[in-house]
Design an enzyme around this catalytic site. Structure first.
Site, PDB file in Angstrom:
ATOM      1  N   SER A   1       4.914   3.928  -0.810  1.00  0.00           N
ATOM      2  CA  SER A   1       4.944   2.770   0.051  1.00  0.00           C
ATOM      3  C   SER A   1       4.685   3.062   1.535  1.00  0.00           C
ATOM      4  O   SER A   1       4.319   2.149   2.274  1.00  0.00           O
ATOM      5  CB  SER A   1       6.292   2.063  -0.098  1.00  0.00           C
ATOM      6  OG  SER A   1       7.334   2.865   0.396  1.00  0.00           O
TER       7      SER A   1
ATOM      8  N   LYS B   1       7.669   3.708  10.116  1.00  0.00           N
ATOM      9  CA  LYS B   1       7.531   2.713   9.041  1.00  0.00           C
ATOM     10  C   LYS B   1       8.345   1.467   9.393  1.00  0.00           C
ATOM     11  O   LYS B   1       9.479   1.580   9.878  1.00  0.00           O
ATOM     12  CB  LYS B   1       8.039   3.346   7.749  1.00  0.00           C
ATOM     13  CG  LYS B   1       7.824   2.533   6.489  1.00  0.00           C
ATOM     14  CD  LYS B   1       8.350   3.325   5.288  1.00  0.00           C
ATOM     15  CE  LYS B   1       8.045   2.656   3.967  1.00  0.00           C
ATOM     16  NZ  LYS B   1       8.494   3.486   2.820  1.00  0.00           N
TER      17      LYS B   1
ATOM     18  N   SER C   1       7.458   7.779  -2.004  1.00  0.00           N
ATOM     19  CA  SER C   1       6.836   6.939  -0.970  1.00  0.00           C
ATOM     20  C   SER C   1       6.428   7.655   0.311  1.00  0.00           C
ATOM     21  O   SER C   1       5.751   7.071   1.152  1.00  0.00           O
ATOM     22  CB  SER C   1       7.771   5.785  -0.608  1.00  0.00           C
ATOM     23  OG  SER C   1       7.678   4.780  -1.584  1.00  0.00           O
TER      24      SER C   1
END
Lengths: 468, 99
Positions: A148, A73, A172
């Site tokens: 996310s 990420k 997330s």
């Protein structure tokens, strides 16, 4: 999958370089449609793969993760690689050091395919808050991959990387894993070092893996966990080593996680999963976590409050973008305000303003302190329930993946999507999202298996049985 | 709890964020509805409950010796970090005047 790649590399069925080239090609092609990566690190990946091939040729012992194509990420730092946090304010920021999780994976011979798209500074549940266009769900590109860590989940689901590291502050990792049909783990708070993870809400954030199987998730978790002197909130592991099989397993089903308004197919699939567990010999125990309803409110006080403090560092002075100055009269405060106004996206500004209000004089006690007290009650709920049962099984999200744009106009309706995942972060316990079914139209549905503090091993054991 | 545009302007100033008129208007209504939602917590009885102080259930203090890291003397690292700043002058980070 990781074990298979490892065996194939050792048996020289293919080289790490061939495997990496294959993944780079697929990641680049599919990224046009899925936008799962903000940066593809081709040069680094090829070099890392060559290093692994040399290691294999030398006959030295090959770590399990060596040569396995990974992604990370874009909120986690990798030295020498751009780290945007999906924000315009860090559009050209190149990380000067490795996060501890990256150091650990590099020691294992990581091959990094690239940096995954996400909501800006991990704020969101759909990856639509990315300043670099939303990521798409590989099962239906008119739908969100969740968020996310949506780019991470989409990349793993579409085989653009074998596993990815995400971060989970209120769901997330687990919610995008559920939306994209992959496995995702939010570890116990303190189990994994957060050094080199851009902080959002420090008392909630955890780094964790997303992968295509529970076994792979476990391998990556074992590689990244552990106390780190660079993160004072990381703690020595206190694993619960109870041998668990389904004949002596007690599974709690909290009534507060089956609510009016949830999607009927999600409810059906989760209830069926619980039924399967029962048939395998587990004892199903109806339980209650009485403060569940308050958890989302607690979360939406604590999280913006901590966010507003953590994101004060993005001020256009030490790194990142800086707003252009119009004339010679501007003062330092104008640089701050213009830079932050110009380069932060709407959701980030909304949360910073909300958090600033919550922490401002006269409101701190009414909001933040009250929330921290209710947080104690939520933690006690979990402590009591884990005196009765070994794990809990619940849905991950009340709905399967929703349409792009469907919830963007109303922030509160987006926040309500997190209702089943945030209590876990508020309490600090670990939870695993495992794909257990699909809707009639083929959208994945995940079950959330929640364990007591340091109960990851039990989660893996239960998850491995249920994924089959 | 509802916030008006003046309050949003005041808070945005505290947060060091310049908002457009449209953003101020939107935030006033959106933040009011979020605050209405979280207001439900005020009804939860918490007499004699201590506030949680972090993400762990049982906190312990973390101590270490006050040692100096070798990084402090790493000139290359210092140069690298300063190079990240948007504006520099002669090896120093440059900022606008304060007053």
């Amino acid at each position: 999958m990781i074990e298979t790649i490892h065996q194939n590399l050792l048996a020289k069925k293919y080289s790490a370089l061939e495997l990496t080239q294959d993944y780079l090609k697929r990641a680049t092609e599919k990224n046009n449609e899925l936008n799962a990566f903000i940066t593809i690190t081709k040069t680094e990946a090829l070099q890392q793969a060559k290093d692994v091939d040399q290691l294999i040729a030398s006959g030295a012992e090959l770590p399990l993760l060596a040569g396995v194509p990974a992604s990370v990420k874009d909120i986690i730092l990798v030295e020498g690689v751009r780290a945007t946090a999906a924000s315009k304010i860090l559009a050209s920021y190149v990380a000067p050091y490795d996060a501890t999780v990256i150091t650990k994976l590099k020691e294992q011979g990581m091959v990094l395919i690239g940096k995954n798209n996400c909501d800006e500074f991990a704020m969101g549940s759909s990856t639509e808050n990315s300043a670099y266009q939303p990521a798409k769900n590989p099962f239906d590109i008119s739908r969100v991959p969740g968020g996310s860590s949506g780019g991470s989940a989409a990349a793993v689901a579409a085989d653009m990387s074998v596993y990815s590291l995400g971060s989970d502050t209120g769901g997330s990792i687990r919610q995008p894993a559920s939306f994209c049909g992959v496995v995702g783990l939010k570890p116990t708070y303190g189990a994994v070092s957060r050094y080199g993870l851009m902080a959002m809400a420090s008392s909630l954030d955890q780094i964790g893996p997303l992968a295509r199987s529970v076994a792979d998730t476990q391998i990556v978790f074992n590689a990244i966990k552990g106390q780190d002197k660079m993160d004072a909130t990381s703690t020595p592991a206190k694993p619960i080593n109870k041998e668990k099989n389904f004949s002596n397993l007690k599974i709690g089903v909290p009534k507060e996680y089956f609510i009016a308004g949830m999607n009927s197919e999600v409810e059906e699939v989760i209830k069926n999963t619980i039924h399967v567990a029962e048939k395998l010999g587990a004892q199903i125990v109806p339980v209650s976590l009485p403060h569940t309803e308050q958890a989302l409110a607690v979360y939406y006080i604590i999280q913006p409050a901590e966010t507003s403090a953590n994101l004060a560092r993005f001020d256009g002075i030490r790194y990142g973008q800086r707003a252009a100055i119009d004339n010679g009269d501007e003062k330092l405060i104008d640089v701050y305000k213009k830079t932050r106004g110009q380069y932060f996206g709407a959701e980030v500004k909304r949360r910073i303003v909300l958090g600033t209000y919550i922490l401002s004089a006269g409101y701190y006690d009414a909001y933040y302190k009250q929330a921290q007290k209710v947080r104690t009650l939520i933690q006690q709920d979990f402590k009591e329930v884990f005196n009765q049962v070994d794990v809990l099984i619940t849905p991950v999200a009340p709905h399967p993946a929703f349409k792009l744009g469907e919830k963007m106009s109303d922030p509160l309706s987006m926040y309500l999507e997190d209702v089943f995942t945030v209590p876990i972060n508020v309490a600090g316990v670990p939870a695993l999202s495992v794909p257990v079914g699909k809707t009639k139209t083929g959208l994945p549905i995940g079950a959330q298996i929640i364990g007591p503090w340091w109960g990851e091993e039990t989660l893996f054991a239960v998850g491995q049985t249920l994924e089959n | 709890m509802s916030l008006d545009i003046q309050q949003i302007e005041h808070i945005a100033n505290l947060a060091r964020i310049e908002l457009t008129a449209l953003e101020q208007e939107k935030f006033a209504s959106q933040l009011s509805s979020i605050l209405d939602y979280v207001d439900k917590l005020k009804k939860t009885p918490v007499t004699s409950v201590l506030p949680a102080d972090g993400g762990t259930f049982e906190l312990t203090n973390v101590f270490r010796a006050d040692a100096t890291s070798e990084d402090v003397f790493d000139v290359d690292l210092a140069k690298q970090l300063i190079a990240l700043a948007p504006e520099t002058d002669n090896g120093q980070v440059k900022v606008e005047k304060i007053f």
